[in-house]
Every structure is written in structure tokens, then in C-alpha cells.
Design a protein around this motif. Structure first.
Motif, PDB file in Angstrom:
ATOM      1  N   GLU A 235       0.821  -1.214   0.000  1.00 35.32           N
ATOM      2  CA  GLU A 235       0.000   0.000   0.000  1.00 35.32           C
ATOM      3  C   GLU A 235       0.860   1.271   0.000  1.00 35.32           C
ATOM      4  OE1 GLU A 235      -4.062   0.023   2.174  1.00 35.32           O
ATOM      5  OE2 GLU A 235      -2.962   1.717   3.018  1.00 35.32           O
ATOM      6  N   GLN A 236       2.067   1.184   0.485  1.00 34.25           N
ATOM      7  CA  GLN A 236       3.027   2.302   0.503  1.00 34.25           C
ATOM      8  C   GLN A 236       2.475   3.556   1.173  1.00 34.25           C
ATOM      9  OE1 GLN A 236       3.828   2.231  -3.817  1.00 34.25           O
ATOM     10  NE2 GLN A 236       5.961   1.769  -3.327  1.00 34.25           N
ATOM     11  N   THR A 237       1.755   3.354   2.274  1.00 33.72           N
ATOM     12  CA  THR A 237       1.201   4.521   2.970  1.00 33.72           C
ATOM     13  C   THR A 237       1.646   4.561   4.435  1.00 33.72           C
ATOM     14  OG1 THR A 237      -0.776   3.233   3.464  1.00 33.72           O
ATOM     15  CG2 THR A 237      -0.900   4.698   1.561  1.00 33.72           C
ATOM     16  N   GLY A 238       2.850   4.133   4.683  1.00 31.54           N
ATOM     17  CA  GLY A 238       3.345   4.127   6.063  1.00 31.54           C
ATOM     18  C   GLY A 238       3.966   2.777   6.352  1.00 31.54           C
ATOM     19  N   MET A 239       4.630   2.670   7.476  1.00 34.72           N
ATOM     20  CA  MET A 239       5.381   1.455   7.777  1.00 34.72           C
ATOM     21  C   MET A 239       4.758   0.678   8.931  1.00 34.72           C
ATOM     22  SD  MET A 239       9.110   3.234   7.341  1.00 34.72           S
ATOM     23  CE  MET A 239       8.578   4.833   7.911  1.00 34.72           C
ATOM     24  N   HIS A 240       4.524  -0.620   8.705  1.00 29.41           N
ATOM     25  CA  HIS A 240       4.000  -1.492   9.750  1.00 29.41           C
ATOM     26  C   HIS A 240       5.094  -1.751  10.778  1.00 29.41           C
ATOM     27  CE1 HIS A 240       0.190  -2.569   7.861  1.00 29.41           C
ATOM     28  NE2 HIS A 240       0.832  -2.687   6.698  1.00 29.41           N
TER      29      HIS A 240
ATOM     30  N   ARG B  20      -4.075   2.704  13.070  1.00 30.82           N
ATOM     31  CA  ARG B  20      -4.514   1.301  12.998  1.00 30.82           C
ATOM     32  C   ARG B  20      -5.594   1.105  11.944  1.00 30.82           C
ATOM     33  NH1 ARG B  20      -2.287  -2.293  16.290  1.00 30.82           N
ATOM     34  NH2 ARG B  20      -1.350  -1.489  18.200  1.00 30.82           N
ATOM     35  N   LYS B  21      -5.650   2.039  11.010  1.00 35.14           N
ATOM     36  CA  LYS B  21      -6.644   1.911   9.931  1.00 35.14           C
ATOM     37  C   LYS B  21      -6.379   0.617   9.171  1.00 35.14           C
ATOM     38  CE  LYS B  21      -7.406   4.747   6.423  1.00 35.14           C
ATOM     39  NZ  LYS B  21      -7.049   5.941   5.641  1.00 35.14           N
ATOM     40  N   ALA B  22      -7.427  -0.102   8.808  1.00 37.67           N
ATOM     41  CA  ALA B  22      -7.260  -1.374   8.109  1.00 37.67           C
ATOM     42  C   ALA B  22      -6.419  -1.171   6.855  1.00 37.67           C
ATOM     43  CB  ALA B  22      -8.629  -1.941   7.741  1.00 37.67           C
ATOM     44  N   CYS B  23      -5.444  -2.059   6.668  1.00 30.64           N
ATOM     45  CA  CYS B  23      -4.541  -1.902   5.521  1.00 30.64           C
ATOM     46  C   CYS B  23      -4.909  -2.908   4.441  1.00 30.64           C
ATOM     47  CB  CYS B  23      -3.098  -2.110   5.972  1.00 30.64           C
ATOM     48  SG  CYS B  23      -1.900  -1.759   4.681  1.00 30.64           S
ATOM     49  N   SER B  24      -4.820  -2.482   3.184  1.00 30.66           N
ATOM     50  CA  SER B  24      -5.213  -3.349   2.063  1.00 30.66           C
ATOM     51  C   SER B  24      -4.318  -4.580   1.960  1.00 30.66           C
ATOM     52  CB  SER B  24      -5.165  -2.546   0.761  1.00 30.66           C
ATOM     53  OG  SER B  24      -3.840  -2.106   0.531  1.00 30.66           O
ATOM     54  N   CYS B  25      -3.162  -4.557   2.614  1.00 33.27           N
ATOM     55  CA  CYS B  25      -2.254  -5.705   2.536  1.00 33.27           C
ATOM     56  C   CYS B  25      -2.695  -6.808   3.490  1.00 33.27           C
ATOM     57  CB  CYS B  25      -0.828  -5.274   2.841  1.00 33.27           C
ATOM     58  SG  CYS B  25      -0.507  -5.010   4.595  1.00 33.27           S
ATOM     59  N   GLY B  26      -3.636  -6.494   4.365  1.00 34.26           N
ATOM     60  CA  GLY B  26      -4.125  -7.504   5.299  1.00 34.26           C
ATOM     61  C   GLY B  26      -3.385  -7.536   6.616  1.00 34.26           C
ATOM     62  N   ARG B  27      -2.282  -6.799   6.711  1.00 37.96           N
ATOM     63  CA  ARG B  27      -1.546  -6.783   7.979  1.00 37.96           C
ATOM     64  C   ARG B  27      -2.313  -5.960   9.004  1.00 37.96           C
ATOM     65  NH1 ARG B  27       2.172  -6.720   4.180  1.00 37.96           N
ATOM     66  NH2 ARG B  27       3.825  -8.294   4.228  1.00 37.96           N
ATOM     67  N   THR B  28      -2.235  -6.410  10.251  1.00 36.81           N
ATOM     68  CA  THR B  28      -2.893  -5.672  11.326  1.00 36.81           C
ATOM     69  C   THR B  28      -1.891  -4.880  12.160  1.00 36.81           C
ATOM     70  OG1 THR B  28      -2.737  -7.736  12.540  1.00 36.81           O
ATOM     71  CG2 THR B  28      -4.884  -7.202  11.586  1.00 36.81           C
ATOM     72  N   LEU B  29      -0.617  -5.076  11.874  1.00 35.35           N
ATOM     73  CA  LEU B  29       0.425  -4.369  12.629  1.00 35.35           C
ATOM     74  C   LEU B  29       0.228  -2.863  12.487  1.00 35.35           C
ATOM     75  CD1 LEU B  29       3.514  -6.487  11.446  1.00 35.35           C
ATOM     76  CD2 LEU B  29       2.377  -6.640  13.674  1.00 35.35           C
ATOM     77  N   VAL B  30       0.366  -2.150  13.602  1.00 38.00           N
ATOM     78  CA  VAL B  30       0.170  -0.698  13.609  1.00 38.00           C
ATOM     79  C   VAL B  30       1.127  -0.047  12.601  1.00 38.00           C
ATOM     80  CG1 VAL B  30       1.844  -0.177  15.454  1.00 38.00           C
ATOM     81  CG2 VAL B  30      -0.152   1.293  15.157  1.00 38.00           C
ATOM     82  N   LYS B  31       0.641   1.044  11.979  1.00 40.00           N
ATOM     83  CA  LYS B  31       1.478   1.716  10.972  1.00 40.00           C
ATOM     84  C   LYS B  31       1.963   3.062  11.478  1.00 40.00           C
ATOM     85  CE  LYS B  31      -0.013   1.588   6.426  1.00 40.00           C
ATOM     86  NZ  LYS B  31      -1.074   1.240   5.446  1.00 40.00           N
ATOM     87  N   MET B  32       3.218   3.359  11.183  1.00 43.50           N
ATOM     88  CA  MET B  32       3.744   4.700  11.502  1.00 43.50           C
ATOM     89  C   MET B  32       3.903   5.480  10.204  1.00 43.50           C
ATOM     90  SD  MET B  32       7.737   3.812  12.529  1.00 43.50           S
ATOM     91  CE  MET B  32       8.528   5.340  12.040  1.00 43.50           C
ATOM     92  N   SER B  33       3.652   6.786  10.296  1.00 39.37           N
ATOM     93  CA  SER B  33       3.796   7.645   9.117  1.00 39.37           C
ATOM     94  C   SER B  33       5.280   7.845   8.838  1.00 39.37           C
ATOM     95  CB  SER B  33       3.168   8.999   9.406  1.00 39.37           C
ATOM     96  OG  SER B  33       3.905   9.637  10.437  1.00 39.37           O
ATOM     97  N   LYS B  34       5.571   8.452   7.712  1.00 33.40           N
ATOM     98  CA  LYS B  34       6.942   8.899   7.473  1.00 33.40           C
ATOM     99  C   LYS B  34       7.308   9.855   8.600  1.00 33.40           C
ATOM    100  CE  LYS B  34       7.937   8.712   2.512  1.00 33.40           C
ATOM    101  NZ  LYS B  34       9.117   7.832   2.624  1.00 33.40           N
ATOM    102  N   LEU B  35       8.577   9.950   8.908  1.00 33.05           N
ATOM    103  CA  LEU B  35       8.988  10.834  10.008  1.00 33.05           C
ATOM    104  C   LEU B  35       8.710  12.288   9.632  1.00 33.05           C
ATOM    105  CD1 LEU B  35      12.330   9.144  11.087  1.00 33.05           C
ATOM    106  CD2 LEU B  35       9.998   8.697  11.859  1.00 33.05           C
ATOM    107  N   MET B  36       8.235  13.037  10.633  1.00 31.03           N
ATOM    108  CA  MET B  36       7.870  14.432  10.384  1.00 31.03           C
ATOM    109  C   MET B  36       8.847  15.395  11.042  1.00 31.03           C
ATOM    110  SD  MET B  36       3.969  13.714  11.282  1.00 31.03           S
ATOM    111  CE  MET B  36       2.774  13.152  10.080  1.00 31.03           C
TER     112      MET B  36
END
Lengths: 142, 431
Positions: free
Chosen positions: B250-255, B307-323
Motif C-alpha cells: 500500500e506504501q502509505t506508512g510502515m508497519h 490502525r486503519k485497516a490496511c489493504s495488505c491484510g496486515r494488522t500491525l500498527v502503521k507509523m507515518s513517514k517521520l515528520m
């Protein structure tokens, strides 16, 4: 014989050199000779002026990084080959010339070459032994 | 579906939480029993290992900062007998002391496993050729992805950094399919490949790029030029190395590999734990490490968790790119740089600490200039001597920082001062 050269650090920035020249000009300090050593990153301005002590204080007060370097001012004839004679004498004595620059004095009708070497005293001796006159401060400053 | 351990990566939130709680309880006890610092710190905070019964109790634990690790250099945080340690890694030099991290074989296995998840998420498998041009050595980049690639069973090319000609040659000859390096080196390689007309001879399909911040524009540029998918990866030596979190299709953050590393977001000013979705400082607690079990370690990195549902099916929490950062650390060409390190070098060289760091990004590569105010001591009428002193300063900076800055000597008192206080860092990068 040995005269004082004012050496000034010049940052690589448009206008920096003009600032420095302006400081001296305003105070009525007359430049006899100048040369600029430039590298890709900075420059070193070398000056022979009529009032070296005054120039030094003025530049220090203006927060310039300045030093006084004793250099040789060798009086030579304004003729082809004169400089070669001087340099040959030094070369044969194994004296390395760090840098040099030349100027012509209107009053004296002579040419001078300013030479920076490691050991001024030895250079003066060598030149004298070979009949080459080293100018004194008075002659240059006045 | 590009998952290395689907039973963990796609576990229900409850199951993950249960696993985290169980491991946290064990790690807190292990740290308390074996690390004097934790005993003292927890006693001061009046919290006993028995008070930590689940993840809900995590905020009871005191924070840990980089300075604590430096003060304990080298062995202060080691929680197992030295005979159990099989590896050390280290961060780039910091003022005087480095941070040294220890690993048991089990710790290495966990780290490798985390990197394996990242490689598989990027489409890697047994048939892939993983080309690792992160540096090898004390830096965790090379060893981490190398270990992950072994776990996956890919053919691993331990290229390390540098020598672009050889990188491209091996890439062509051995058919590298997954490239692991910093994003700026990937951009540089892409340029070189295009310039040499080698684009048709490479078989890359994906890249795993981390250790420095990069923009979406940079991602698209690398993807277009190399005709790959480019994935982000995050990590830090203190916690293990790369693979603390990784990007999926999904390339929208890192699990975040939260079965091993519990993440919290705190307010950097108050230390208060913030709710999911808030922007704040990322804090990690190791849940399964034996040798170097850091708890509530403040990363100083600012980001948002989701913790928005990810299209990849992973449930691991996602972090955004560093700000950004909550301290003054800069990351330049993947290397951590603190302004205080430059100050220390100047003082050691007998120079007043009047300097300014100017960082920019030109063609995806960071430029690193240090302006130093000229002093009478450093000055000479000969270029030779000034240049020699300048190069002494450059090599002192290089050995302290691990990267070479361009040093520019400037007029005294010319470095911009705002309200009397010098501006030490000018970061012109727009990431």
C-alpha cells in the motif's frame, strides 16, 4: 631591509575586498603594493602600506583576521632579467620563495619585488653578498 | 500474499495485545533483575516489575534517553552474561561516546526475522537476488538486510556501499532483483544506470530504502527511473536496526513489528502518552530482546501511528513517514549528526565554537557544509598553512561524524546570530 606586510583573511564573498580597501582608504592609508592569493574557498590579501601599524589596528577593530608578516623588499632595476638575478641567488642558496609580488615606485624610479621566505635574515645576507640591495622600510613607506 | 509470518503480521489486535503483554511482563522482569540502571530508575519511580501486568501498565515505566545509554557505555545496559553476546553494532560517533548495542543469537534471529518480513513485503522470496549496498560493519544497515535476506532464502549480494561501477556490473551480471540502500544512493545509482545506458540490462523489481528521510516525489522518481516499486524501512540501532518497521504494497506508512517492539506516541514536552492518531514523539519498548532490552526508549523521531485497516491484510500498527525530530539531531546522508559534535571538534582543535551547519539536497544527495569563523590562530599569510589547518579540521570532523563535511572559513562574527544566539543549523532540504 625587512618590511611589514599586512596579511588579511578575505572570505570568498562579493564585496568583501571592497570593504577592506574602503576601511583603509577612509583612514587615508596609502597602499604601496598588494597581491591576492585566492583558493577555491578563501583569499589572503597581502598589502604593503605606508602606515602598517595603523592599518593593522584599523582592520582589527573592524573584526578582520589580520597578521603582520615580515617580508623582504628587494630593490631591482626596472629592466628585463632583473628579477631572474635575484631569484637565482636565492635558489642557489637553497632558499624557497613562498610567494612574491612586485611594484614600481614613482618617486624612486625603481622597481621593488616583495619576497616571502622562511628565513629573512639568511636571504638578506645572501643577497647582500651578491651585491643586491634590500630596500629599507623608510624608502618604501615614504 | 507477500507475508513472511502471516500468523503474526495479520493477527487480531487482541491477540497481538495479549502477546505484547506477556512479553512485556517478562522483559520488565529481565531488565529489572539484570540491569542496575532499571532497578534504580524503577525504584525511584516506585514501580516494581510485579506492577506491570499488561500493556496497559507500560506508561508506569520511566523513559530512557540516548544520554542514559551514553552514560552507561559500554556495558551498562547489557542484560545477559557477556558469554551470551554474539554481536555488537554501534551508532555513528556522538560527542565522545558512541552507543553500543549487544545481541544474543536469539536477538539476531529476531532482527533478521523483522528484516525478512520487510523483504517479503517488497515481493522477495527464494528466487530473488537481494543486492545490499547499505554499509556493512558497525552500521546496522548492511548486516540487518543481509540477515533478513538469508532468512528469506534469497541469494544475498553483500555489496556494502560505494564503488558504483561494481554495483552496476554485479546488478547486471547476477540479475539483482531487490535493491537495499539509502534512498539517496538509489537515486544516484538510477542516474548512473541511465547515463551508462544500462537500464535494459538490470532486472530490479523492488527497492527497500531507509536510514534517511525521503519524499513521495523522490519515491516516484526512483520508481520511474529504475522501473521498480520503492519501499520505505525504518529502524534504529538502539532498538535493533532496520526492520523495526517496514512498508507494504500500500506504501502509505510502515508497519511496526509490534510483536517485538511496542510503540507509543508521547508529547515530547510533557512525556504524556498521546492517543492513537496524534502527532508526537515515537517511543519504543523491546518485548523480546535478551541482551539489550530497552524499555520506553525515546527515539526523538516525530510521527503519527494509525490502525486503519490496511489493504495488505496486515494488522500491525502503521507509523507515518517521520515528520521531524524533537531534538537537534540531523540525518545527513543516512548518518546521525548532532551540532554538539561539531562544537566538540572545534574546541578540541583550539578553535572557538563559532560555526554554522548548512544542509541542502542537490539531486537527491545531501550536501553538508560547515562554516567556521576564521581566527587569528588559524590564519597565516600563506595559503599552504591555512589549507593545512583547514584539512586538519576536515579530518577531525570526519573521524567524529563518520561523514565528510565541506568546511568553509568565513569572516569572524559573520555567522548569523538571532537575538544574540548563533543560528547553528540551516536545513534547506524540503523533504
Amino acid at each position: 631591509m625587512i618590511i611589514d606586510q599586512i596579511s588579511v583573511f578575505v572570505e570568498n564573498n562579493p564585496g568583501r575586498l571592497a570593504d577592506i580597501a574602503g576601511i583603509l582608504g577612509k583612514a587615508g592609508i596609502d597602499m604601496r603594493a598588494m597581491s591576492i592569493a585566492d583558493t577555491a574557498k578563501f583569499g589572503i590579501l597581502r598589502l604593503i602600506v605606508d602606515k602598517p601599524r595603523e592599518a593593522l589596528e584599523l582592520l582589527r577593530a573592524a573584526e578582520c583576521v589580520v597578521s603582520v608578516t615580515p617580508v623582504l623588499a628587494v630593490s631591482i632595476k626596472d629592466l628585463p632579467g632583473s628579477l631572474a638575478v635575484v631569484l637565482r641567488v636565492l635558489a642557489e642558496a637553497g632558499i624557497n620563495v613562498e610567494y612574491g609580488y612586485a611594484f614600481v615606485s614613482r618617486k624612486q624610479g625603481n622597481a621593488y619585488v616583495v619576497i616571502r621566505v622562511e628565513d629573512n635574515r639568511r636571504a638578506v645576507e645572501c643577497l647582500a653578498q651578491n651585491g643586491i640591495k634590500v630596500a629599507d622600510g623608510k624608502e618604501i613607506y615614504e | 500474499m507477500n507475508r513472511y509470518q502471516p500468523e503474526i503480521e495479520c493477527a487480531s489486535e487482541d491477540r497481538l495485545r495479549g502477546l505484547q503483554s506477556e512479553r512485556l511482563v517478562r522483559t520488565v522482569k529481565h531488565a529489572y533483575d539484570n540491569v542496575a540502571f532499571y532497578r534504580r530508575k524503577m525504584d525511584e519511580h516506585k514501580v516494581k516489575p510485579a506492577d506491570v501486568k499488561s500493556m496497559d501498565d507500560l506508561p508506569k515505566l520511566p523513559f530512557l534517553c540516548k544520554d542514559d545509554l551514553r552514560d552507561a557505555y559500554p556495558y551498562g545496559f547489557l542484560a545477559v552474561p557477556r558469554s551470551e553476546v554474539v554481536r555488537i553494532q554501534s551508532t555513528s560517533g556522538t560527542t565522545g561516546k558512541r552507543v553500543v548495542a549487544f545481541y544474543t543469537q536469539q536477538d539476531i534471529d529476531v532482527w533478521d526475522e523483522c528484516c525478512a518480513r520487510a523483504i517479503v513485503a517488497a515481493g522477495g522470496g527464494k528466487d530473488d537476488v537481494v543486492h545490499v549496498c547499505y554499509g556493512y560493519g558497525l552500521f546496522t544497515g548492511g548486516p540487518g538486510l543481509n540477515g533478513g535476506s538469508h532468512k528469506v532464502g534469497s541469494m544475498t549480494l553483500p555489496m556494502s556501499s560505494g564503488n558504483t561501477e561494481r554495483q552496476i556490473q554485479f546488478m547486471c551480471d547476477l540479475g539483482s532483483t531487490i535493491l537495499c540502500c539509502t534512498p539517496s544512493y538509489a537515486a544516484f545509482l538510477a542516474e548512473a544506470i541511465l547515463e551508462q545506458g544500462m537500464a535494459d540490462r538490470i532486472s530490479l523489481k523492488a527497492g527497500i530504502f531507509g536510514a534517511e528521510a525521503w519524499s513521495e516525489e523522490m519515491r516516484r522518481d526512483i520508481e520511474d527511473k529504475l522501473r521498480i516499486k520503492a519501499y520505505d524501512i525504518y529502524g534504529l540501532t538502539e532498538i535493533s536496526g532496520p526492520g523495526v518497521s517496514f512498508e507494504c504494497s500500500e506504501q502509505t506508512g510502515m508497519h511496526i513489528n509490534e510483536d517485538h517492539f511496542a510503540a507509543e506516541i508521547i508529547d515530547p514536552a510533557t512525556g504524556e502518552t498521546l492517543p492513537l492518531g496524534s502527532k508526537g514523539e515515537l517511543v519504543f519498548s523491546c518485548l523480546s530482546k535478551a541482551a539489550f532490552p530497552l524499555l520506553r526508549y525515546r527515539t526523538r523521531d516525530i510521527c503519527v501511528l494509525s490502525r486503519k485497516a490496511c489493504s495488505c491484510g496486515r494488522t500491525l500498527v502503521k507509523m507515518s513517514k517521520l515528520m521531524g525530530r524533537s531534538d537537534d539531531m540531523l540525518i545527513i546522508r543516512g548518518v546521525n549528526v548532532f551540532p554538539s559534535q561539531i562544537e566538540a571538534v572545534l574546541l578540541k582543535c583550539g578553535l572557538p565554537p563559532n560555526y554554522q551547519i548548512i544542509v541542502d539536497r542537490v539531486k537527491y544527495t545531501d550536501t553538508f557544509d560547515v562554516q567556521v569563523e576564521m581566527t587569528p590562530e588559524m590564519f597565516s599569510d600563506t595559503v599552504r598553512q591555512v589549507a593545512a589547518r583547514e584539512s586538519e579540521l576536515v579530518s577531525a570532523l570526519r573521524s567524529m561524524l563518520g561523514i565528510s563535511p565541506k568546511v568553509t572559513l568565513v569572516t569572524p562574527r559573520s555567522i548569523a546570530r538571532s537575538e544574540g544566539k548563533a543560528v547553528r543549523v540551516v536545513d534547506k532540504r524540503t523533504i
